[in-house]
Scaffold this motif. Sequence first.
Motif, PDB file in Angstrom:
ATOM      1  N   ILE A  52      -3.752   0.078 -15.551  1.00 22.26           N
ATOM      2  CA  ILE A  52      -4.813  -0.509 -14.720  1.00 22.26           C
ATOM      3  C   ILE A  52      -4.841  -2.018 -14.905  1.00 22.26           C
ATOM      4  N   ARG A  53      -4.748  -2.467 -16.148  1.00 16.51           N
ATOM      5  CA  ARG A  53      -4.734  -3.920 -16.418  1.00 16.51           C
ATOM      6  C   ARG A  53      -3.538  -4.576 -15.730  1.00 16.51           C
ATOM      7  N   LEU A  54      -2.408  -3.896 -15.753  1.00 14.12           N
ATOM      8  CA  LEU A  54      -1.199  -4.420 -15.114  1.00 14.12           C
ATOM      9  C   LEU A  54      -1.389  -4.559 -13.604  1.00 14.12           C
ATOM     10  N   VAL A  55      -1.909  -3.522 -12.979  1.00 14.63           N
ATOM     11  CA  VAL A  55      -2.104  -3.552 -11.521  1.00 14.63           C
ATOM     12  C   VAL A  55      -3.110  -4.639 -11.142  1.00 14.63           C
ATOM     13  N   LEU A  56      -4.191  -4.751 -11.891  1.00 17.03           N
ATOM     14  CA  LEU A  56      -5.191  -5.791 -11.606  1.00 17.03           C
ATOM     15  C   LEU A  56      -4.602  -7.190 -11.776  1.00 17.03           C
ATOM     16  N   ALA A  57      -3.781  -7.373 -12.797  1.00 19.24           N
ATOM     17  CA  ALA A  57      -3.151  -8.682 -13.015  1.00 19.24           C
ATOM     18  C   ALA A  57      -2.180  -9.007 -11.882  1.00 19.24           C
ATOM     19  N   VAL A  58      -1.460  -8.002 -11.408  1.00 14.24           N
ATOM     20  CA  VAL A  58      -0.525  -8.220 -10.287  1.00 14.24           C
ATOM     21  C   VAL A  58      -1.310  -8.552  -9.020  1.00 14.24           C
ATOM     22  N   GLU A  59      -2.402  -7.824  -8.784  1.00 20.11           N
ATOM     23  CA  GLU A  59      -3.231  -8.117  -7.606  1.00 20.11           C
ATOM     24  C   GLU A  59      -3.732  -9.560  -7.638  1.00 20.11           C
ATOM     25  N   LYS A  60      -4.191  -9.993  -8.789  1.00 21.21           N
ATOM     26  CA  LYS A  60      -4.726 -11.353  -8.921  1.00 21.21           C
ATOM     27  C   LYS A  60      -3.622 -12.395  -8.728  1.00 21.21           C
ATOM     28  N   LYS A  61      -2.479 -12.192  -9.381  1.00 23.36           N
ATOM     29  CA  LYS A  61      -1.387 -13.173  -9.333  1.00 23.36           C
ATOM     30  C   LYS A  61      -0.819 -13.327  -7.919  1.00 23.36           C
ATOM     31  N   PHE A  62      -0.701 -12.188  -7.209  1.00 23.15           N
ATOM     32  CA  PHE A  62      -0.076 -12.227  -5.888  1.00 23.15           C
ATOM     33  C   PHE A  62      -1.102 -12.289  -4.753  1.00 23.15           C
ATOM     34  N   GLY A  63      -2.397 -12.190  -5.075  1.00 22.82           N
ATOM     35  CA  GLY A  63      -3.430 -12.233  -4.047  1.00 22.82           C
ATOM     36  C   GLY A  63      -3.383 -11.032  -3.121  1.00 22.82           C
ATOM     37  N   LEU A  64      -3.092  -9.853  -3.685  1.00 21.08           N
ATOM     38  CA  LEU A  64      -2.958  -8.624  -2.900  1.00 21.08           C
ATOM     39  C   LEU A  64      -3.889  -7.559  -3.441  1.00 21.08           C
ATOM     40  N   LYS A  65      -4.088  -6.501  -2.655  1.00 22.01           N
ATOM     41  CA  LYS A  65      -4.850  -5.329  -3.094  1.00 22.01           C
ATOM     42  C   LYS A  65      -3.991  -4.096  -2.874  1.00 22.01           C
ATOM     43  N   PHE A  66      -4.015  -3.187  -3.853  1.00 24.13           N
ATOM     44  CA  PHE A  66      -3.259  -1.939  -3.755  1.00 24.13           C
ATOM     45  C   PHE A  66      -4.227  -0.776  -3.801  1.00 24.13           C
ATOM     46  N   SER A  67      -3.945   0.266  -3.018  1.00 20.29           N
ATOM     47  CA  SER A  67      -4.762   1.476  -3.106  1.00 20.29           C
ATOM     48  C   SER A  67      -4.257   2.327  -4.269  1.00 20.29           C
ATOM     49  N   ALA A  68      -5.111   3.228  -4.731  1.00 24.56           N
ATOM     50  CA  ALA A  68      -4.711   4.124  -5.814  1.00 24.56           C
ATOM     51  C   ALA A  68      -3.523   4.985  -5.380  1.00 24.56           C
ATOM     52  N   ALA A  69      -3.500   5.393  -4.109  1.00 20.57           N
ATOM     53  CA  ALA A  69      -2.392   6.211  -3.605  1.00 20.57           C
ATOM     54  C   ALA A  69      -1.082   5.424  -3.627  1.00 20.57           C
ATOM     55  N   GLU A  70      -1.139   4.153  -3.230  1.00 24.16           N
ATOM     56  CA  GLU A  70       0.079   3.329  -3.249  1.00 24.16           C
ATOM     57  C   GLU A  70       0.624   3.203  -4.665  1.00 24.16           C
ATOM     58  N   VAL A  71      -0.242   2.910  -5.589  1.00 25.94           N
ATOM     59  CA  VAL A  71       0.181   2.719  -6.978  1.00 25.94           C
ATOM     60  C   VAL A  71       0.641   4.049  -7.576  1.00 25.94           C
ATOM     61  N   GLY A  72      -0.022   5.136  -7.210  1.00 31.33           N
ATOM     62  CA  GLY A  72       0.327   6.444  -7.742  1.00 31.33           C
ATOM     63  C   GLY A  72       1.707   6.929  -7.328  1.00 31.33           C
TER      64      GLY A  72
END
Length: 82
Positions: A43-63
Amino acid sequence: MSQDTTYAKLTEIFHDVFDDDSIAVTPELTADDVDEWDSLSHIRLVLAVEKKFGLKFSAAEVGRLKNVGEFVSLIEAKATTA
């Protein structure tokens, strides 16, 4: 954004999230390859990636992601449509 740039940014994020500068971020890298990669760090990794790249991912996409290479493909696909 080139794949090299994306991998360079991801490498920074991985080193920060896992506090381990020895992690080599490759397309084949999975959670099984990093001892500290558990659900919380994921979760920390996904949030850090979202912040760094200015993007949002759904749980389904990440899953659906099987490795870092698929994550890079998702980042690049979202970055081109954002």
